[in-house]
Structure formats: C-alpha cells, structure tokens
Write a protein that holds these residues in place. Structure first.
Motif, PDB file in Angstrom:
ATOM      1  N   ALA A 100      44.376  25.789  30.423  1.00  0.00           N
ATOM      2  CA  ALA A 100      45.400  26.820  30.284  1.00  0.00           C
ATOM      3  C   ALA A 100      44.776  28.212  30.429  1.00  0.00           C
ATOM      4  O   ALA A 100      45.349  29.102  31.067  1.00  0.00           O
ATOM      5  N   THR A 101      43.589  28.408  29.845  1.00  0.00           N
ATOM      6  CA  THR A 101      42.898  29.689  29.979  1.00  0.00           C
ATOM      7  C   THR A 101      42.516  29.946  31.421  1.00  0.00           C
ATOM      8  O   THR A 101      42.644  31.066  31.931  1.00  0.00           O
ATOM      9  N   ALA A 102      42.053  28.899  32.108  1.00  0.00           N
ATOM     10  CA  ALA A 102      41.668  29.030  33.513  1.00  0.00           C
ATOM     11  C   ALA A 102      42.863  29.402  34.382  1.00  0.00           C
ATOM     12  O   ALA A 102      42.755  30.225  35.295  1.00  0.00           O
ATOM     13  N   VAL A 103      44.010  28.795  34.096  1.00  0.00           N
ATOM     14  CA  VAL A 103      45.226  29.125  34.843  1.00  0.00           C
ATOM     15  C   VAL A 103      45.581  30.598  34.647  1.00  0.00           C
ATOM     16  O   VAL A 103      45.927  31.308  35.604  1.00  0.00           O
ATOM     17  N   GLY A 104      45.498  31.075  33.403  1.00  0.00           N
ATOM     18  CA  GLY A 104      45.806  32.470  33.126  1.00  0.00           C
ATOM     19  C   GLY A 104      44.886  33.419  33.881  1.00  0.00           C
ATOM     20  O   GLY A 104      45.340  34.410  34.461  1.00  0.00           O
ATOM     21  N   LEU A 105      43.585  33.119  33.898  1.00  0.00           N
ATOM     22  CA  LEU A 105      42.639  33.959  34.625  1.00  0.00           C
ATOM     23  C   LEU A 105      42.900  33.911  36.128  1.00  0.00           C
ATOM     24  O   LEU A 105      42.815  34.926  36.821  1.00  0.00           O
ATOM     25  N   ALA A 106      43.234  32.721  36.639  1.00  0.00           N
ATOM     26  CA  ALA A 106      43.524  32.586  38.066  1.00  0.00           C
ATOM     27  C   ALA A 106      44.777  33.357  38.444  1.00  0.00           C
ATOM     28  O   ALA A 106      44.853  33.969  39.513  1.00  0.00           O
ATOM     29  N   LEU A 107      45.779  33.342  37.566  1.00  0.00           N
ATOM     30  CA  LEU A 107      47.018  34.072  37.846  1.00  0.00           C
ATOM     31  C   LEU A 107      46.771  35.582  37.845  1.00  0.00           C
ATOM     32  O   LEU A 107      47.410  36.323  38.599  1.00  0.00           O
ATOM     33  N   LEU A 108      45.862  36.054  36.999  1.00  0.00           N
ATOM     34  CA  LEU A 108      45.505  37.471  37.030  1.00  0.00           C
ATOM     35  C   LEU A 108      44.969  37.855  38.403  1.00  0.00           C
ATOM     36  O   LEU A 108      45.380  38.850  39.000  1.00  0.00           O
ATOM     37  N   ASN A 109      44.033  37.033  38.909  1.00  0.00           N
ATOM     38  CA  ASN A 109      43.480  37.305  40.229  1.00  0.00           C
ATOM     39  C   ASN A 109      44.537  37.154  41.305  1.00  0.00           C
ATOM     40  O   ASN A 109      44.618  37.941  42.247  1.00  0.00           O
ATOM     41  N   GLY A 110      45.378  36.120  41.183  1.00  0.00           N
ATOM     42  CA  GLY A 110      46.412  35.873  42.175  1.00  0.00           C
ATOM     43  C   GLY A 110      47.443  36.966  42.230  1.00  0.00           C
ATOM     44  O   GLY A 110      48.048  37.223  43.279  1.00  0.00           O
ATOM     45  N   ALA A 111      47.670  37.651  41.105  1.00  0.00           N
ATOM     46  CA  ALA A 111      48.632  38.746  41.061  1.00  0.00           C
ATOM     47  C   ALA A 111      47.991  40.081  41.420  1.00  0.00           C
ATOM     48  O   ALA A 111      48.630  41.115  41.342  1.00  0.00           O
ATOM     49  N   GLY A 112      46.723  40.034  41.824  1.00  0.00           N
ATOM     50  CA  GLY A 112      46.051  41.273  42.165  1.00  0.00           C
ATOM     51  C   GLY A 112      45.598  42.065  40.964  1.00  0.00           C
ATOM     52  O   GLY A 112      45.333  43.253  41.061  1.00  0.00           O
ATOM     53  N   LEU A 113      45.502  41.412  39.802  1.00  0.00           N
ATOM     54  CA  LEU A 113      45.125  42.101  38.571  1.00  0.00           C
ATOM     55  C   LEU A 113      43.756  41.664  38.067  1.00  0.00           C
ATOM     56  O   LEU A 113      43.438  41.834  36.902  1.00  0.00           O
ATOM     57  N   GLY A 114      42.971  41.056  38.932  1.00  0.00           N
ATOM     58  CA  GLY A 114      41.664  40.595  38.518  1.00  0.00           C
ATOM     59  C   GLY A 114      40.744  41.761  38.177  1.00  0.00           C
ATOM     60  O   GLY A 114      40.848  42.852  38.731  1.00  0.00           O
ATOM     61  N   THR A 115      39.842  41.542  37.240  1.00  0.00           N
ATOM     62  CA  THR A 115      38.878  42.568  36.839  1.00  0.00           C
ATOM     63  C   THR A 115      37.509  41.918  36.717  1.00  0.00           C
ATOM     64  O   THR A 115      37.373  40.694  36.769  1.00  0.00           O
ATOM     65  N   ALA A 116      36.485  42.761  36.565  1.00  0.00           N
ATOM     66  CA  ALA A 116      35.135  42.229  36.369  1.00  0.00           C
ATOM     67  C   ALA A 116      35.087  41.396  35.093  1.00  0.00           C
ATOM     68  O   ALA A 116      34.389  40.374  35.030  1.00  0.00           O
TER      69      ALA A 116
END
Length: 324
Positions: free
Chosen positions: A83-99
């Motif tokens: 579930a945590t991995a999905v949340g992090l992937a969705l951040l990147n997928g939505a263009g909201l990824g960070t370092a």
C-alpha cells in the motif's frame, strides 16, 4: 509475554507511547514482564535518543510520547508495504514525485523480502504521467498549504494572475480552507484577507508559499468543491450555459466530464453548467447532448443552435457548407 531483548523492548515501548495513550510505569512493566525500574531506564534511553516522552502526574498519569517527534523504525506487513509503494508510485505518476519520495522507495525496497521487493518495483514501473500532463505542483507548496489548513494558520504566497493582456504576480494573504484537485490542476479555496472575499487559486501559479504563526477562527463558508468547480467551469468564461437534461447525474458524468462542467441533481434529471468564450462552440456541445434536454440560459444560445442546424443541413444535402 515471551522475553525480548532490551532493544526490541525499546522499539515496542516507543510504538505504544506514540499511539497517544498514557501508560503508567506499572502497566508497562506488567506488559513487558520487567520491573518499573527497567521501564524508567527505557524512558531515559528514549529521551537520550531524542524522543520527547512526557511524564504526566496524578492518579491517571504516566508516560506519553509526543506524536511530532523523531520517527521510529517502521515494521510493515506485506500488505502495508505494498500500500505504501502504491502511494509513492501514484505520487510519481501524478507528477508529484520528490527526492524524498524516491529515497523512501529505495529504503522500502531494501527492507523487503525478494518477492515483495519485485512487486514494489513492478508497481513503481507501472504508473507514469504523459509529457505535458504534469500538474506542475511543487510538493513543498502542497505540504505547507496542507499544514496551514490543518493548523488554521494564515498562509502567504505570490500568485501569478494571467490575462489576455499579460500576467502579473501579486502577494496574497489568506485563510486556507481546502485543496481541491479538478482535472489536471490543484486548487486552493481560501478567504482572501485583502479582498475580504472567498477566492480560488491554482497551486501551480503559487510561489513563495509560507505558513505564518497567525491563527484564525473558522468561518462559515460555501462548499469548497462546489466553489472550485464553479470558478473553473463557469466563472472564468464570458458565457455560462445552463442545460437541464433527462438523465441521472452518474449518466451525465459518463459523457460530460466534471472537469469542464458543474453537474447537479434536479427533480427530473440533472443540471449542467459550463462556461465558454464562444456560443458557436457551445451550440456544438449542446447539440451533441445524447439525451432530451432544455436550454435554460443564455437565450442567445438558441440563435447559435439555429445557425448550427442550418449549417448541418447544408452539409448533409450537398457535402459542403457553401450555399448552393
């Protein structure tokens, strides 16, 4: 309870205290099968490590850790890790990824069993965002705004206002209420202290976002989601088109996206409101409505529909829009 090492007991003790419950030394000693003196030594060790553990006096007193302290090591079950991995992937997928999101993903994968690690890698590779569709929102601005909303603190920022004649950047000081995601953009709904009115701001046009220490009291306010939808779909345009259709709200949403229109339920169907600059284009959209409908406003749309009908008739008879 089976015996555990001092380090394991320390982590378990921190988890219990961080849950927000107040526990006495006697209760903790009984839980871990040690003496109250050992618990007091454990509390001292946690404080030396930088954790803030409060001692509350009285009959109902005991120990409690502040939630806003250093994070203890997480012990995630397989489902929680995914579930945590999905949340992090969705951040990147939505263009909201960070370092920080990237480093968290790396740490998460490193601590998992091989099979689960592969699943996390699959999830990260399965989500992407097409070029040109990134929301362009700064994650630090999102976090600062969210913190100000939760703490009810005044928020300041520079906001770029774009017009046909150009753009200008103005300083804003607001009482933030809600962030709303609509279509490809994030919006802030807030009370503008300078203009003494409710306003909608696009987060990707906000910069120098700062949460002040000035708290504010709650105000009665319109529904934030409805206000943002109205501001985006109608208020910003020259003409507002209102239709009543013989279809339910879910049916209407299936062919008329809510990112371009405000759709509400009526006694016999649904009401659609959307904004346009050109009524000729509105006539095309209206004529394509696949269910019975009625034009509520503007009356000028009826003339545009008539012109569109005459144009369509010429094309259907001769294959061209040119008069015979």
């Amino acid at each position: 309870m089976s015996a555990m090492t001092a380090d394991s007991r320390l982590l378990s003790l921190l988890g219990m205290l961080a849950a927000g419950r107040t526990c006495s030394a006697r209760e903790l000693a009984a839980h871990f099968g040690v003496t109250p003196r050992s618990i007091r030594r454990d509390i001292a060790s946690l404080r030396e490590l930088g954790y803030i553990v409060e001692s509350l006096p009285g009959v109902a007193g005991g120990y409690r850790a502040q939630s806003r302290t250093l994070l203890p090591p997480l012990q995630l079950e397989t489902g929680e890790a995914l579930a945590t991995a999905v949340g992090l992937a969705l951040l990147n997928g939505a263009g909201l990824g960070t370092a920080n999101a990237d480093s968290a993903t790396v740490k998460l994968r490193a601590m998992l069993p091989a099979t689960t690690r592969e699943s996390v890698g699959d999830i990260s590779a399965a989500v992407s965002v097409l070029p040109g569709h990134e929301p362009g929102v700064d994650m630090s601005a999102v976090m600062t705004t969210a913190s100000a909303i939760a703490s009810r603190n005044v928020l300041t920022f520079a906001h770029e206002k774009r017009q046909a004649s150009g753009s200008e950047t103005l300083r804003r000081r607001v009482e933030p209420v809600r962030m709303v995601v609509l279509g490809a953009h994030w919006y802030l709904y807030a009370w503008d202290l300078t203009r003494s009115d409710w306003r909608v701001f696009r987060l990707d046009r906000m910069s120098e976002v700062h949460e002040t220490t000035f708290a504010f009291a709650d105000r009665d306010h319109p529904d934030a989601e409805a206000a943002v939808s109205s501001a985006v779909t109608t208020d910003a345009y020259r003409h507002t088109v209102v239709l009543e259709v013989d279809a339910s709200v879910p049916e209407t949403k299936s062919w008329f996206p809510t990112r371009t229109a405000t759709i509400t339920k009526t006694r016999s169907g649904s009401r659609i409101e959307f904004g346009v600059e050109d009524l000729t284009w509105a006539a095309v959209i209206t004529a394509a409505t696949p269910v019975p409908f009625r034009v509520v406003e503007p009356p000028e749309l009826l003339s545009a529909l008539q012109e569109l009908g005459e144009r369509a008739t010429r094309v259907s008879r001769s294959g061209t829009t040119r008069p015979a």
